[in-house]
Design a protein around this motif. Structure first.
Motif, short mmCIF file in Angstrom:
data_model
loop_
_atom_site.label_atom_id
_atom_site.label_comp_id
_atom_site.label_asym_id
_atom_site.label_seq_id
_atom_site.Cartn_x
_atom_site.Cartn_y
_atom_site.Cartn_z
N ARG A 86 88.10 36.70 89.62
CA ARG A 86 87.82 36.85 88.20
C ARG A 86 87.71 35.26 87.61
O ARG A 86 86.48 34.67 87.15
CB ARG A 86 88.50 37.42 87.38
CG ARG A 86 88.35 37.39 85.90
CD ARG A 86 89.39 38.22 85.08
NE ARG A 86 89.22 39.73 85.45
CZ ARG A 86 88.46 40.43 84.82
NH1 ARG A 86 87.56 39.93 83.82
NH2 ARG A 86 88.41 41.88 85.23
N TRP A 126 81.69 39.43 89.22
CA TRP A 126 80.52 38.95 88.83
C TRP A 126 80.52 38.89 87.19
O TRP A 126 81.10 39.81 86.58
CB TRP A 126 79.76 40.29 88.90
CG TRP A 126 79.18 40.63 90.45
CD1 TRP A 126 78.33 40.27 91.26
CD2 TRP A 126 80.02 41.62 91.07
NE1 TRP A 126 78.54 40.77 92.51
CE2 TRP A 126 79.51 41.59 92.46
CE3 TRP A 126 81.27 42.51 91.05
CZ2 TRP A 126 79.93 42.42 93.63
CZ3 TRP A 126 81.69 43.14 92.00
CH2 TRP A 126 81.05 43.23 93.24
N SER A 127 79.79 37.73 86.82
CA SER A 127 79.83 37.36 85.33
C SER A 127 78.43 37.61 84.96
O SER A 127 77.57 36.91 85.33
CB SER A 127 80.32 36.17 85.01
OG SER A 127 80.17 35.88 83.61
N ARG A 131 80.21 39.66 80.28
CA ARG A 131 81.24 40.43 81.07
C ARG A 131 81.59 40.23 82.54
O ARG A 131 80.50 39.80 83.20
CB ARG A 131 80.80 42.01 80.86
CG ARG A 131 80.73 42.52 79.34
CD ARG A 131 80.73 43.97 79.19
NE ARG A 131 82.07 44.58 80.20
CZ ARG A 131 81.66 45.84 80.70
NH1 ARG A 131 80.81 46.41 80.67
NH2 ARG A 131 82.64 46.34 81.35
N HIS A 133 83.01 41.57 85.81
CA HIS A 133 83.31 42.66 86.77
C HIS A 133 84.03 42.41 87.92
O HIS A 133 83.47 41.50 88.68
CB HIS A 133 82.14 43.49 87.29
CG HIS A 133 81.16 43.74 85.91
ND1 HIS A 133 81.09 45.01 85.07
CD2 HIS A 133 80.25 42.96 85.04
CE1 HIS A 133 80.28 44.88 84.02
NE2 HIS A 133 79.76 43.89 84.20
N THR A 134 84.95 43.01 88.49
CA THR A 134 85.59 42.72 89.77
C THR A 134 85.58 43.96 90.56
O THR A 134 85.76 44.91 90.02
CB THR A 134 87.09 42.06 89.71
OG1 THR A 134 87.74 43.19 88.76
CG2 THR A 134 87.00 40.86 88.91
N GLU A 135 85.71 43.61 91.81
CA GLU A 135 85.67 44.88 92.88
C GLU A 135 86.40 44.28 94.07
O GLU A 135 86.28 43.15 94.70
CB GLU A 135 84.40 45.35 93.20
CG GLU A 135 84.45 46.84 94.11
CD GLU A 135 83.14 47.26 94.28
OE1 GLU A 135 83.02 48.29 94.88
OE2 GLU A 135 82.03 46.70 93.72
N THR A 157 75.33 44.54 94.36
CA THR A 157 76.05 44.72 92.92
C THR A 157 75.46 43.88 91.66
O THR A 157 75.14 44.23 90.69
CB THR A 157 77.53 44.60 92.88
OG1 THR A 157 77.84 45.32 93.96
CG2 THR A 157 78.21 45.06 91.80
N LEU A 161 73.99 45.12 88.21
CA LEU A 161 74.39 44.52 87.09
C LEU A 161 73.46 44.02 86.06
O LEU A 161 73.30 44.01 84.94
CB LEU A 161 75.69 43.80 87.20
CG LEU A 161 76.83 44.38 87.89
CD1 LEU A 161 78.02 43.29 88.25
CD2 LEU A 161 77.46 45.22 86.75
#
Length: 165
Positions: A86, A126-127, A131, A133-135, A157, A161
């Motif tokens: 993040r 991913w920004s 926002r 997003h994490t995975e 991904t 997004l």
């Protein structure tokens, strides 16, 4: 998703179209892939219209110096963790002119794995559209297979997004 979207060059091309449509630039922050995501993107002619910059931050010191990842965060959670992925994505965005960013940190192997973080463990960030997003994923195979799967997943991904944004 059609089969061609699993192909890295096709994913990079699709990402290019989507970013160009939105007028967005991309920044990458890579550890375990060592610049392979940036390489896949800049393989395309005209990528300077949508690819802003890439950070290869393989060492913990590089993550701190180049991306502003707090050393205490790395000490507390390890480089291969959700908070670090993040922070890498946020740092890439903050230290670039890009509107979207992707980060990866993982254990590509064959050494470096632990019981908690075995070889093939990768955290993504991913920004997109304000926002993050994490995975977490775990990929099988040798070092090359883990790195290639990481690049494909990061790009796929990101495509999803950006499409949804």
């Amino acid at each position: 998703m059609n089969e061609s979207e699993h192909d890295t060059p096709a994913l990079a091309g699709l990402l290019a179209e989507l970013l160009l449509q939105k007028g967005w630039m991309l920044a990458t922050a890579e550890s375990c892939t060592g610049g392979l995501i940036a390489g896949a993107c800049t393989e395309l002619s005209g990528s300077s219209l949508w690819f802003e910059r890439g950070f290869v931050t393989y060492s913990n010191a590089a993550k701190t110096e180049l991306l502003g990842v707090d050393a205490a965060l790395i000490a507390a959670h390890g480089a291969v963790s959700e908070p670090v992925a993040r922070a890498m994505a946020e740092g890439a965005l903050a230290r670039s002119q890009a509107q979207t960013a992707v980060s990866v940190t993982g254990v590509a192997g064959p050494t470096g794995g632990t019981a908690e973080k075995p070889v093939g463990t990768v955290w993504f960030g991913w920004s997109v559209a304000g926002r993050v997003h994490t995975e977490h994923r775990r990929f099988d195979g040798d070092r090359a297979a883990v790195r290639a799967a990481t690049v494909r997943h990061a790009l796929q991904t990101l495509v999803n997004l950006v499409r949804a944004a």
